[in-house]
Design an enzyme around this catalytic site. Structure first.
Site, mmCIF file in Angstrom:
data_model
loop_
_atom_site.group_PDB
_atom_site.id
_atom_site.type_symbol
_atom_site.label_atom_id
_atom_site.label_comp_id
_atom_site.label_asym_id
_atom_site.label_seq_id
_atom_site.Cartn_x
_atom_site.Cartn_y
_atom_site.Cartn_z
ATOM 1 N N GLU A 183 1.065 -1.275 -0.124
ATOM 2 C CA GLU A 183 -0.188 -0.121 0.260
ATOM 3 C C GLU A 183 1.607 1.223 0.153
ATOM 4 O OE1 GLU A 183 -3.283 -0.023 -0.628
ATOM 5 O OE2 GLU A 183 -4.615 -2.101 0.364
ATOM 6 N N GLU A 235 -15.488 9.351 -2.207
ATOM 7 C CA GLU A 235 -15.117 8.682 -3.567
ATOM 8 C C GLU A 235 -16.615 8.782 -4.288
ATOM 9 O OE1 GLU A 235 -13.841 4.411 -2.783
ATOM 10 O OE2 GLU A 235 -13.845 4.205 -4.784
ATOM 11 N N ARG A 239 -11.261 9.970 -5.359
ATOM 12 C CA ARG A 239 -10.901 9.243 -4.303
ATOM 13 C C ARG A 239 -10.846 7.371 -4.867
ATOM 14 N NH1 ARG A 239 -12.526 7.865 2.519
ATOM 15 N NH2 ARG A 239 -11.533 6.054 2.292
ATOM 16 N N ASN A 243 -8.060 3.404 -5.079
ATOM 17 C CA ASN A 243 -8.502 1.746 -5.769
ATOM 18 C C ASN A 243 -7.022 1.349 -5.980
ATOM 19 O OD1 ASN A 243 -10.512 1.477 -3.545
ATOM 20 N ND2 ASN A 243 -11.783 2.587 -4.913
ATOM 21 N N HIS A 246 -6.884 -2.441 -6.547
ATOM 22 C CA HIS A 246 -7.409 -2.953 -6.169
ATOM 23 C C HIS A 246 -8.217 -3.630 -6.303
ATOM 24 C CE1 HIS A 246 -5.050 -0.979 -3.569
ATOM 25 N NE2 HIS A 246 -6.167 -1.046 -2.066
HETATM 26 P P1 NAD Z 1 -4.370 -7.387 9.963
HETATM 27 O O1 NAD Z 1 -5.960 -6.645 10.662
HETATM 28 O O2 NAD Z 1 -5.854 -9.465 9.452
HETATM 29 O O3 NAD Z 1 -3.766 -8.156 10.775
HETATM 30 C C1 NAD Z 1 -2.434 -8.805 10.057
HETATM 31 C C2 NAD Z 1 -2.621 -9.624 11.092
HETATM 32 O O4 NAD Z 1 -1.539 -9.479 12.341
HETATM 33 C C3 NAD Z 1 -3.444 -10.293 11.885
HETATM 34 O O5 NAD Z 1 -3.245 -11.454 12.768
HETATM 35 C C4 NAD Z 1 -3.252 -8.973 13.276
HETATM 36 O O6 NAD Z 1 -3.603 -10.035 14.812
HETATM 37 C C5 NAD Z 1 -1.969 -8.810 13.495
HETATM 38 N N1 NAD Z 1 -0.621 -7.938 14.181
HETATM 39 C C6 NAD Z 1 -1.504 -6.296 14.146
HETATM 40 N N2 NAD Z 1 -0.995 -6.039 15.163
HETATM 41 C C7 NAD Z 1 0.165 -6.406 14.866
HETATM 42 C C8 NAD Z 1 1.081 -6.126 15.340
HETATM 43 N N3 NAD Z 1 1.455 -5.526 16.147
HETATM 44 N N4 NAD Z 1 1.803 -7.093 16.710
HETATM 45 C C9 NAD Z 1 1.744 -8.773 15.769
HETATM 46 N N5 NAD Z 1 1.227 -9.268 14.850
HETATM 47 C C10 NAD Z 1 0.338 -8.425 14.687
HETATM 48 O O7 NAD Z 1 -4.710 -7.151 8.377
HETATM 49 P P2 NAD Z 1 -4.172 -5.602 8.083
HETATM 50 O O8 NAD Z 1 -3.288 -5.890 6.795
HETATM 51 O O9 NAD Z 1 -4.275 -4.543 9.083
HETATM 52 O O10 NAD Z 1 -6.026 -5.068 7.355
HETATM 53 C C11 NAD Z 1 -5.841 -5.550 6.025
HETATM 54 C C12 NAD Z 1 -7.965 -5.492 6.468
HETATM 55 O O11 NAD Z 1 -7.833 -3.760 6.016
HETATM 56 C C13 NAD Z 1 -8.281 -6.584 5.421
HETATM 57 O O12 NAD Z 1 -9.967 -6.314 5.903
HETATM 58 C C14 NAD Z 1 -8.354 -5.059 4.824
HETATM 59 O O13 NAD Z 1 -9.958 -5.161 3.542
HETATM 60 C C15 NAD Z 1 -8.875 -3.612 5.927
HETATM 61 N N6 NAD Z 1 -8.577 -2.623 4.327
HETATM 62 C C16 NAD Z 1 -9.067 -1.081 4.987
HETATM 63 C C17 NAD Z 1 -9.500 -0.290 3.920
HETATM 64 C C18 NAD Z 1 -9.749 0.697 4.721
HETATM 65 O O14 NAD Z 1 -10.147 1.904 3.332
HETATM 66 N N7 NAD Z 1 -10.606 0.827 5.576
HETATM 67 C C19 NAD Z 1 -7.982 0.122 3.099
HETATM 68 C C20 NAD Z 1 -7.209 -1.485 3.026
HETATM 69 C C21 NAD Z 1 -7.060 -2.525 3.753
HETATM 70 N N1 GLY Z 2 -8.262 2.358 1.020
HETATM 71 C C1 GLY Z 2 -9.383 2.650 -0.093
HETATM 72 C C2 GLY Z 2 -10.080 4.003 -0.008
HETATM 73 O O1 GLY Z 2 -9.414 4.329 1.370
HETATM 74 O O2 GLY Z 2 -10.849 4.748 -0.148
#
Ligand code: NAD
Ligand code: GLY
Length: 360
Positions: A183, A235, A239, A243, A246
């Site tokens: 990202e 969006e 915005r 993506n 994505h």
């Molecule tokens: P996640 O939340 O699953 O975290 C990844 C793993 O790391 C998990 O097992 C978690 O428990 C562990 N973890 C977290 N912090 C830790 C730390 N400091 N030390 C050790 N382990 C740790 O995954 P992610 O990559 O953080 O997020 C992915 C999610 O975010 C997806 O669901 C995606 O759709 C979403 N997302 C949302 C947006 C948005 O704009 N809202 C943007 C991008 C992604």
């Molecule tokens: N991750 C895409 C958005 O926040 O719009």
């Protein structure tokens, strides 16, 4: 500590970036307006960081700790119900503050819980993965998955503040760090060429978790995201460039089953496919595609779709994505490195061609 601002009028909020912020009660207190807090984390992150956050909270009447199961497969309406059950059982009212402590899965779910619990309560984001620090905690997209599609149920709902403690990255597994870097690289590609070149130069330091480089990468990513969100919160237009890659990435995640490919890994393959498509359409030189692939591979990230996915499966899954409007697939492409555009006129044959290349 550095402070950035997401400028959204009355919904504006600060992003604090620095070391050891979890334990900084003076930072948290101004963003907790009522006398109740629910600290929501998961079974991996809670044992590492909940105590520090709890100790930093101001005096309150009610603190509820909710520990969710860990994993993208639990980003569901059923898990949300666990949150609502506890909040109601323990008497949280409309002045409660929810605190999301964890990665993007926890952040997206807690944000959606905050958007909907008693028609909306305050929430704070304390992201602990690189991906959530540079992306999901900023900008107010919240929600859960449905078996028929990722993030299909949700709301735009902004937090009161985002508190990024870079020290939390020291416990993050290597694979998760790499997923976050996908990202980070995205921001360079879509809107910040100097940052993209900087990333090529500083990737070894980032992979070694060198403090100053990580803080710089997080800050520049958040600056880029905050700017786009401020211009187009819901969006309606620009915005969509966030993506980039994505649409392909989501298709991979849906096909492979949530949680098998990490979100950032699917995005990495998507960045590569979307940049190659931009090159195929004559917008970006082939050398940039190769340089991007080398950068992603250096992070240990994939640059191809899974072999098991056919072009037909891809097209079908992308057709279900939220980016399909009136039958046309809206795709983000690059006009140049650092310059993304949204196009709804890419011939399906070109998309099929780049996908076929990705299967090789
Ligand atoms: P996640 O939340 O699953 O975290 C990844 C793993 O790391 C998990 O097992 C978690 O428990 C562990 N973890 C977290 N912090 C830790 C730390 N400091 N030390 C050790 N382990 C740790 O995954 P992610 O990559 O953080 O997020 C992915 C999610 O975010 C997806 O669901 C995606 O759709 C979403 N997302 C949302 C947006 C948005 O704009 N809202 C943007 C991008 C992604
Ligand atoms: N991750 C895409 C958005 O926040 O719009």
């Amino acid at each position: 500590m550095h402070t950035l601002h997401v400028e959204l009028g009355e919904r504006s909020y600060p992003i604090y970036i620095g070391r050891d912020l979890l334990a900084d009660g003076a930072l948290l207190a101004p963003h907790i307006s009522g006398r109740q807090v629910a600290l929501i984390s998961n079974e991996t992150v809670a044992p590492l960081y909940s105590e520090a956050v709890r100790a930093a909270l101001p005096p309150l009447d009610l603190i509820t700790e909710i520990v969710l199961p860990d994993g993208e497969q639990f980003k569901t309406l059923q898990t949300l119900e666990l949150i609502f059950d506890r909040l109601l059982e323990e008497g949280h009212n409309r002045s409660t503050t929810l605190i999301a402590l964890g990665g993007g899965v926890v952040g997206d779910m807690v944000g959606f819980a905050a958007a909907t619990y008693q028609r909306g309560v305050n929430f704070l984001q304390i992201p602990t993965t690189l991906l959530s620090q540079v992306d999901s905690s900023v900008g107010g997209k919240t929600g859960v998955n449905h078996t028929l599609g990722k993030n299909m149920i949700g709301a735009f709902y902004q937090p009161q503040a985002v508190l990024i403690d870079t020290d939390t990255l020291h416990t993050l597994p290597e694979r998760e760090l790499a997923a976050g870097l996908a990202e980070v690289i995205k921001y360079g590609l879509i809107s910040d060429e100097p940052f993209y070149r900087w990333l090529h130069e500083h990737m070894p330091a980032l992979l070694a978790r060198e403090e100053a480089s990580l803080a710089e990468a997080i800050e520049r990513s958040c600056v880029n995201k905050a700017e786009v969100v401020a211009a187009d919160e819901r969006e309606g237009g620009v915005r969509a460039i966030l993506n980039f890659g994505h649409t392909f990435g989501h298709a991979i995640e849906t096909d492979q089953g949530y949680g098998n490919w990490l979100h950032g890994e699917a995005v990495a393959a998507g960045l590569s496919i979307a940049t190659r498509l931009s090159s195929q359409l004559g917008r970006v030189p082939e050398s940039e595609v190769l340089a991007l692939e080398a950068l992603l591979l250096r992070c240990g990230l994939p640059v191809r779709a899974p072999e098991s996915m056919s072009v037909e499966q891809f097209m079908e899954l992308m057709g279900r994505d939220k980016k399909v409007i009136d039958g046309a697939l809206r795709l983000v492409l690059l006009d140049a490195i650092g310059q993304a555009v949204v196009r709804a006129d890419t011939p399906l044959a070109d998309i099929a061609k780049v996908l076929a290349h990705s299967q090789r």
